[in-house]
Design a protein around this motif. Structure first.
Motif, PDB file in Angstrom:
ATOM      1  N   ALA A  97       9.228  -1.750   5.686  1.00 51.63           N
ATOM      2  CA  ALA A  97       9.527  -0.882   4.556  1.00 51.63           C
ATOM      3  C   ALA A  97      10.736  -1.413   3.799  1.00 51.63           C
ATOM      4  CB  ALA A  97       9.785   0.539   5.039  1.00 51.63           C
ATOM      5  N   ALA A  98      10.794  -1.075   2.516  1.00 48.56           N
ATOM      6  CA  ALA A  98      11.888  -1.526   1.666  1.00 48.56           C
ATOM      7  C   ALA A  98      12.438  -0.374   0.855  1.00 48.56           C
ATOM      8  CB  ALA A  98      11.407  -2.638   0.733  1.00 48.56           C
ATOM      9  N   ARG A  99      13.736  -0.473   0.599  1.00 52.39           N
ATOM     10  CA  ARG A  99      14.432   0.579  -0.148  1.00 52.39           C
ATOM     11  C   ARG A  99      15.414  -0.100  -1.095  1.00 52.39           C
ATOM     12  NH1 ARG A  99      19.237   3.870   1.038  1.00 52.39           N
ATOM     13  NH2 ARG A  99      18.877   5.937   0.184  1.00 52.39           N
ATOM     14  N   GLU A 100      15.331   0.244  -2.400  1.00 52.33           N
ATOM     15  CA  GLU A 100      16.192  -0.386  -3.391  1.00 52.33           C
ATOM     16  C   GLU A 100      17.521   0.353  -3.427  1.00 52.33           C
ATOM     17  OE1 GLU A 100      14.394  -0.814  -7.200  1.00 52.33           O
ATOM     18  OE2 GLU A 100      15.742  -2.422  -7.785  1.00 52.33           O
ATOM     19  N   SER A 101      18.405  -0.032  -2.505  1.00 50.05           N
ATOM     20  CA  SER A 101      19.675   0.668  -2.343  1.00 50.05           C
ATOM     21  C   SER A 101      20.623  -0.215  -1.551  1.00 50.05           C
ATOM     22  CB  SER A 101      19.446   1.979  -1.595  1.00 50.05           C
ATOM     23  OG  SER A 101      20.664   2.587  -1.217  1.00 50.05           O
ATOM     24  N   ARG A 102      21.916   0.172  -1.550  1.00 44.17           N
ATOM     25  CA  ARG A 102      22.890  -0.516  -0.700  1.00 44.17           C
ATOM     26  C   ARG A 102      22.989   0.120   0.677  1.00 44.17           C
ATOM     27  NH1 ARG A 102      28.210  -1.145  -4.591  1.00 44.17           N
ATOM     28  NH2 ARG A 102      27.220  -2.324  -6.252  1.00 44.17           N
ATOM     29  N   VAL A 103      22.451   1.305   0.818  1.00 46.48           N
ATOM     30  CA  VAL A 103      22.716   2.114   2.010  1.00 46.48           C
ATOM     31  C   VAL A 103      21.564   2.002   3.005  1.00 46.48           C
ATOM     32  CG1 VAL A 103      23.217   4.416   2.860  1.00 46.48           C
ATOM     33  CG2 VAL A 103      24.061   3.700   0.607  1.00 46.48           C
ATOM     34  N   VAL A 104      21.894   1.719   4.261  1.00 45.24           N
ATOM     35  CA  VAL A 104      20.867   1.715   5.296  1.00 45.24           C
ATOM     36  C   VAL A 104      20.636   3.148   5.771  1.00 45.24           C
ATOM     37  CG1 VAL A 104      21.276  -0.651   6.066  1.00 45.24           C
ATOM     38  CG2 VAL A 104      22.606   1.200   7.063  1.00 45.24           C
ATOM     39  N   VAL A 105      19.376   3.530   5.892  1.00 46.45           N
ATOM     40  CA  VAL A 105      19.007   4.867   6.327  1.00 46.45           C
ATOM     41  C   VAL A 105      17.859   4.755   7.327  1.00 46.45           C
ATOM     42  CG1 VAL A 105      19.763   6.002   4.218  1.00 46.45           C
ATOM     43  CG2 VAL A 105      17.417   5.175   4.391  1.00 46.45           C
ATOM     44  N   LYS A 107      15.429   7.447   7.731  1.00 45.85           N
ATOM     45  CA  LYS A 107      14.323   8.356   7.437  1.00 45.85           C
ATOM     46  C   LYS A 107      13.245   7.652   6.638  1.00 45.85           C
ATOM     47  CE  LYS A 107      17.034  12.604   7.537  1.00 45.85           C
ATOM     48  NZ  LYS A 107      17.421  13.829   6.786  1.00 45.85           N
ATOM     49  N   ALA A 108      11.999   7.804   7.086  1.00 47.91           N
ATOM     50  CA  ALA A 108      10.886   7.112   6.440  1.00 47.91           C
ATOM     51  C   ALA A 108      10.726   7.513   4.987  1.00 47.91           C
ATOM     52  CB  ALA A 108       9.596   7.378   7.210  1.00 47.91           C
ATOM     53  N   ASP A 109      10.965   8.777   4.656  1.00 47.02           N
ATOM     54  CA  ASP A 109      10.721   9.225   3.285  1.00 47.02           C
ATOM     55  C   ASP A 109      11.765   8.727   2.298  1.00 47.02           C
ATOM     56  OD1 ASP A 109      11.702  12.719   3.858  1.00 47.02           O
ATOM     57  OD2 ASP A 109      12.818  10.836   3.985  1.00 47.02           O
ATOM     58  N   GLU A 110      12.767   8.008   2.774  1.00 49.63           N
ATOM     59  CA  GLU A 110      13.761   7.414   1.881  1.00 49.63           C
ATOM     60  C   GLU A 110      13.425   5.963   1.537  1.00 49.63           C
ATOM     61  OE1 GLU A 110      17.473   8.711   1.559  1.00 49.63           O
ATOM     62  OE2 GLU A 110      17.551  10.067   3.272  1.00 49.63           O
ATOM     63  N   TYR A 111      12.310   5.473   2.054  1.00 49.07           N
ATOM     64  CA  TYR A 111      11.867   4.124   1.744  1.00 49.07           C
ATOM     65  C   TYR A 111      10.724   4.199   0.736  1.00 49.07           C
ATOM     66  CZ  TYR A 111      14.916   2.233   5.257  1.00 49.07           C
ATOM     67  OH  TYR A 111      16.036   1.873   5.955  1.00 49.07           O
ATOM     68  N   ASN A 112      10.802   3.335  -0.274  1.00 52.39           N
ATOM     69  CA  ASN A 112       9.881   3.411  -1.400  1.00 52.39           C
ATOM     70  C   ASN A 112       8.633   2.556  -1.243  1.00 52.39           C
ATOM     71  OD1 ASN A 112      12.973   3.090  -2.642  1.00 52.39           O
ATOM     72  ND2 ASN A 112      11.865   4.915  -3.296  1.00 52.39           N
ATOM     73  N   TYR A 113       8.769   1.466  -0.496  1.00 56.28           N
ATOM     74  CA  TYR A 113       7.688   0.491  -0.425  1.00 56.28           C
ATOM     75  C   TYR A 113       7.339   0.218   1.029  1.00 56.28           C
ATOM     76  CZ  TYR A 113       9.346  -0.105  -5.158  1.00 56.28           C
ATOM     77  OH  TYR A 113       9.735   0.128  -6.446  1.00 56.28           O
ATOM     78  N   TRP A 114       6.034   0.072   1.270  1.00 56.92           N
ATOM     79  CA  TRP A 114       5.541  -0.091   2.625  1.00 56.92           C
ATOM     80  C   TRP A 114       4.475  -1.186   2.690  1.00 56.92           C
ATOM     81  CZ3 TRP A 114       7.287   2.789   6.777  1.00 56.92           C
ATOM     82  CH2 TRP A 114       8.144   3.844   6.453  1.00 56.92           C
ATOM     83  N   GLY A 115       4.459  -1.887   3.811  1.00 57.35           N
ATOM     84  CA  GLY A 115       3.368  -2.810   4.080  1.00 57.35           C
ATOM     85  C   GLY A 115       2.189  -2.077   4.685  1.00 57.35           C
ATOM     86  N   GLN A 116       1.144  -2.832   5.012  1.00 64.35           N
ATOM     87  CA  GLN A 116      -0.086  -2.240   5.523  1.00 64.35           C
ATOM     88  C   GLN A 116      -0.051  -2.039   7.042  1.00 64.35           C
ATOM     89  OE1 GLN A 116       0.315  -5.418   5.004  1.00 64.35           O
ATOM     90  NE2 GLN A 116      -0.515  -6.372   6.851  1.00 64.35           N
ATOM     91  N   GLY A 117       0.912  -2.649   7.702  1.00 63.14           N
ATOM     92  CA  GLY A 117       1.072  -2.474   9.141  1.00 63.14           C
ATOM     93  C   GLY A 117       0.426  -3.587   9.942  1.00 63.14           C
TER      94      GLY A 117
END
Length: 124
Positions: A97-105, A107-117
């Motif tokens: 998962a990827a999140r366009e931010s400086r902050v590590v978190v 929670k899954a719902d704070e990540y914007n982009y996901w791979g297929q697994g």
């Protein structure tokens, strides 16, 4: 946007190792916090590990601390999850998962982009 593709899951015996890769394409990889999550059958998706944009900060779930290592290579647009001393309870589909931010978190719902697994199965 960024597109994520996980690879190198598989079947491994307990106490073995695997190294997952997450290849990113699209916008500048170094602008994203990266993370790994996993989901076992019948269970909710759970946090595994996260790494900051320049690798200066990492967080791990207690269940994998000391066994898993998250890393990234911004020049190769790739994140990794080195998994050692694997246990049968580590069996799950692993998601990048990827999140366009400086902050590590965590929670899954704070990540914007996901791979297929990618499936990881650990046999006893």
């Amino acid at each position: 946007q960024v597109q994520l593709v996980e690879s190198w899951g598989g079947l491994v015996q307990a106490r073995g190792s695997l190294r997952l890769s997450c290849a990113a394409s699209g916008r500048t990889f170094s602008g994203y916090v990266m993370a790994w999550f996993r989901q076992a059958p019948g269970q909710e998706r759970e946090f595994v590990a996260t790494i900051s944009r320049r690798s200066g900060s990492t967080l791990y779930a207690d269940s994998v601390k000391g066994r898993f290592t998250i890393s990234r290579d911004n020049a190769k647009n790739t994140a990794y999850l080195q998994m050692d001393s694997l246990k049968p309870e580590d069996t799950a589909v692993y998601y990048c998962a990827a999140r366009e931010s400086r902050v590590v978190v965590t929670k899954a719902d704070e990540y914007n982009y996901w791979g297929q697994g990618t499936q990881v199965t650990v046999s006893s």
